[in-house]
Design a protein around this motif. Sequence first.
Motif, PDB file in Angstrom:
ATOM      1  N   LEU A   6     -42.323  17.026  16.403  1.00 34.35           N
ATOM      2  CA  LEU A   6     -43.754  16.748  16.345  1.00 34.35           C
ATOM      3  C   LEU A   6     -44.173  16.215  14.980  1.00 34.35           C
ATOM      4  CD1 LEU A   6     -45.204  19.742  18.376  1.00 34.35           C
ATOM      5  CD2 LEU A   6     -44.644  17.455  19.162  1.00 34.35           C
ATOM      6  N   ASP A   7     -43.356  16.473  13.959  1.00 29.70           N
ATOM      7  CA  ASP A   7     -43.644  15.912  12.642  1.00 29.70           C
ATOM      8  C   ASP A   7     -42.950  14.570  12.433  1.00 29.70           C
ATOM      9  OD1 ASP A   7     -45.251  18.068  11.677  1.00 29.70           O
ATOM     10  OD2 ASP A   7     -43.424  19.261  11.494  1.00 29.70           O
TER      11      ASP A   7
ATOM     12  N   SER B  88     -44.758   9.167  15.566  1.00 30.25           N
ATOM     13  CA  SER B  88     -45.795   9.405  16.568  1.00 30.25           C
ATOM     14  C   SER B  88     -46.746   8.222  16.598  1.00 30.25           C
ATOM     15  CB  SER B  88     -46.576  10.684  16.233  1.00 30.25           C
ATOM     16  OG  SER B  88     -47.795  10.743  16.959  1.00 30.25           O
TER      17      SER B  88
ATOM     18  N   ARG C 204     -50.309   9.659  15.971  1.00 30.11           N
ATOM     19  CA  ARG C 204     -50.665   9.924  14.581  1.00 30.11           C
ATOM     20  C   ARG C 204     -50.955   8.638  13.825  1.00 30.11           C
ATOM     21  NH1 ARG C 204     -46.178  11.336  12.581  1.00 30.11           N
ATOM     22  NH2 ARG C 204     -46.085  13.360  13.608  1.00 30.11           N
TER      23      ARG C 204
ATOM     24  N   ASP D 257     -54.239   8.046  11.844  1.00 30.43           N
ATOM     25  CA  ASP D 257     -54.220   8.041  10.384  1.00 30.43           C
ATOM     26  C   ASP D 257     -54.243   6.640   9.783  1.00 30.43           C
ATOM     27  OD1 ASP D 257     -54.057  10.745  10.716  1.00 30.43           O
ATOM     28  OD2 ASP D 257     -51.957  10.934  10.110  1.00 30.43           O
TER      29      ASP D 257
ATOM     30  N   HIS E 140     -43.567  20.211  23.638  1.00 32.30           N
ATOM     31  CA  HIS E 140     -43.119  21.388  22.896  1.00 32.30           C
ATOM     32  C   HIS E 140     -43.046  22.568  23.850  1.00 32.30           C
ATOM     33  CE1 HIS E 140     -47.182  23.406  22.559  1.00 32.30           C
ATOM     34  NE2 HIS E 140     -47.523  22.193  22.951  1.00 32.30           N
TER      35      HIS E 140
ATOM     36  N   ASP F  27     -52.468  23.537  16.730  1.00 28.84           N
ATOM     37  CA  ASP F  27     -52.035  22.991  15.441  1.00 28.84           C
ATOM     38  C   ASP F  27     -50.839  22.072  15.610  1.00 28.84           C
ATOM     39  OD1 ASP F  27     -50.585  25.377  16.185  1.00 28.84           O
ATOM     40  OD2 ASP F  27     -49.651  25.325  14.200  1.00 28.84           O
ATOM     41  N   ARG F  28     -49.984  22.367  16.582  1.00 29.42           N
ATOM     42  CA  ARG F  28     -48.838  21.496  16.834  1.00 29.42           C
ATOM     43  C   ARG F  28     -49.298  20.109  17.282  1.00 29.42           C
ATOM     44  NH1 ARG F  28     -44.583  25.307  20.241  1.00 29.42           N
ATOM     45  NH2 ARG F  28     -44.074  26.762  18.556  1.00 29.42           N
TER      46      ARG F  28
ATOM     47  N   ASP G 190     -52.160  18.747  16.654  1.00 24.37           N
ATOM     48  CA  ASP G 190     -52.775  18.071  15.510  1.00 24.37           C
ATOM     49  C   ASP G 190     -51.696  17.414  14.650  1.00 24.37           C
ATOM     50  OD1 ASP G 190     -55.195  17.664  13.660  1.00 24.37           O
ATOM     51  OD2 ASP G 190     -53.744  18.662  12.347  1.00 24.37           O
ATOM     52  N   ARG G 191     -50.587  18.112  14.429  1.00 25.50           N
ATOM     53  CA  ARG G 191     -49.482  17.521  13.681  1.00 25.50           C
ATOM     54  C   ARG G 191     -48.929  16.293  14.399  1.00 25.50           C
ATOM     55  NH1 ARG G 191     -45.981  22.531  13.919  1.00 25.50           N
ATOM     56  NH2 ARG G 191     -44.304  20.990  13.764  1.00 25.50           N
ATOM     57  N   ALA G 192     -48.945  16.342  15.720  1.00 30.03           N
ATOM     58  CA  ALA G 192     -48.444  15.210  16.495  1.00 30.03           C
ATOM     59  C   ALA G 192     -49.409  14.040  16.511  1.00 30.03           C
ATOM     60  CB  ALA G 192     -48.152  15.649  17.932  1.00 30.03           C
TER      61      ALA G 192
ATOM     62  N   SER H 168     -56.355  14.464  17.496  1.00 33.29           N
ATOM     63  CA  SER H 168     -57.491  15.110  16.848  1.00 33.29           C
ATOM     64  C   SER H 168     -58.311  15.928  17.836  1.00 33.29           C
ATOM     65  CB  SER H 168     -58.385  14.070  16.167  1.00 33.29           C
ATOM     66  OG  SER H 168     -58.804  13.079  17.093  1.00 33.29           O
TER      67      SER H 168
END
Length: 519
Positions: free
Chosen positions: A130-131, A134, A137, A141, A156, A167-168, A170-172, A175
Amino acid sequence: MSELTRRTLLGSTLAAGLAGCEAEGRGRRGAPSAGDTAVPATSTVSGEVQKTRAPNILYLYADQFRWNALGVAGMPLLRTPSLDLLAASSVRFSDCVTSSPLCMPARSVMHSGVLASRAGVLTNNGWPLLDGPSHVRRLRDEGGYRTGVVGKVHLHHGVGHKDDWIDRLDRAGFSDPIELSGVRLCARFPNAWSDWLSAQTTTGPDRYQLFRDFVRHYEATSHVHGEWLSPRFDDPRFGLRADEHVDSWIADTAVDWITEAKGGAPWYLQVNFPGPHPPWDAPAPWADLYDPWDDALPVPTDQQPGRPWSGLIDILHRNWASPTSELERRQLVAKYFARVSMIDAMVGRVVDGLAASGQLDDTWIVFSADHGELMGDKNLVGKIAFFDGSIRIPLIVRPPGGASGWVADGWCDQLDVTATLLALGGLEHGIDLAAPVHEAVLAGPGAHTGKEAVISEVSHYSMLVDGRYKVVADRRDWSVVELYDRADDPEEWVNRVRDGSLSSVGAGGVEQMRLMLGV
């Protein structure tokens, strides 16, 4: 006529949306708030620099939806009025292939733009990074997009309420995530839909518990007797209504999200329907659309695939029941068709909501799926095997303002779709082996030539298909385990892996596979 009947039996009201119908927001939790500052782009008109807003992107994503499960794709009995109408103002890609005929690997590739074997996500027990890469993302971003998802994510693993893992996502890159599991797992992992379902309870048993009872009954029967004997969602034993179905809730929630996002930043929304993946539990009116004994129903035969076959066929035989009679084969197709028609109606509901919000001509619409469904082909049910029913998926792309409704022949795949999503957001895609399709969509009929070959992978197997041959290799030793001559045998009944006259074809396919995979 009821609203439900109007939407499903008469088709999408997209035309009415174009005429300016009004939206009805329901205000469920998780929808974005309006008022964010749009990210401007620039264009030159008559020598003057004009500020323009980036387009919205609506990605409608189904689960286990085979490529030809559309009226416009050659199944006239199958009622898909919403998707047929969408295709009439879009480009439909007839030869799109999943990067993996299994849920989590396919979704990992869709999310990251990295092939399954490179990412190490080749089964549903994998763990996408997930980090890692993506497209979501990057749209958020780098492109300034508001990014959301409503529905099944399957990127996941985790127990408990789905909101516990926000939160996972969001990392992926999401928003505004509203995450659910697949239909069956919704009974184990509470989520926004199950909260809503419980909230509908005014008297009697909790409605989420009724759904859990439904899933328990389904699991006790379908794995023994097959998906085609599973109960309807509105079975009187459980007392659930069609408007309470998870796919119906996802469609309504997506409309709320889209409506409330108007006027803010450009947005990217995935609407990830769990259907038509089993359970094939369509309620009325969809469950009543197809008579198993209709002479027009495309009924598969009981013929098995030709031996030798790969271990993927053995996996299918161990894990999915096969129909044992003509009646069961007919029930299988009728049940799957009913579930497809339900998803079609939900797609129509979302597109209608987009039109009603006044954003249709500011939005790219993409409809696709993670993988297909064998639907009795070669007496097999499910996916995983590299036959067309499993690996070929629908792809419909509509630009803002629409297209002329043409069909693009030629191979493309999920890498191309992910690259296209990035390109629509004004970003360089940077994805190996990808060829975005948006420029062909805008250029018009004949602009898409397609790739020479595409790859799909699952477990320790990789497949390459080109204009004539399909080669399946076991990556543990790169031995060829399946080889089909699609010119002489378009339905792939005869595995030619032991045919010495085609040994060079198999070897060449493996060499090309390894070159494309970089191994």
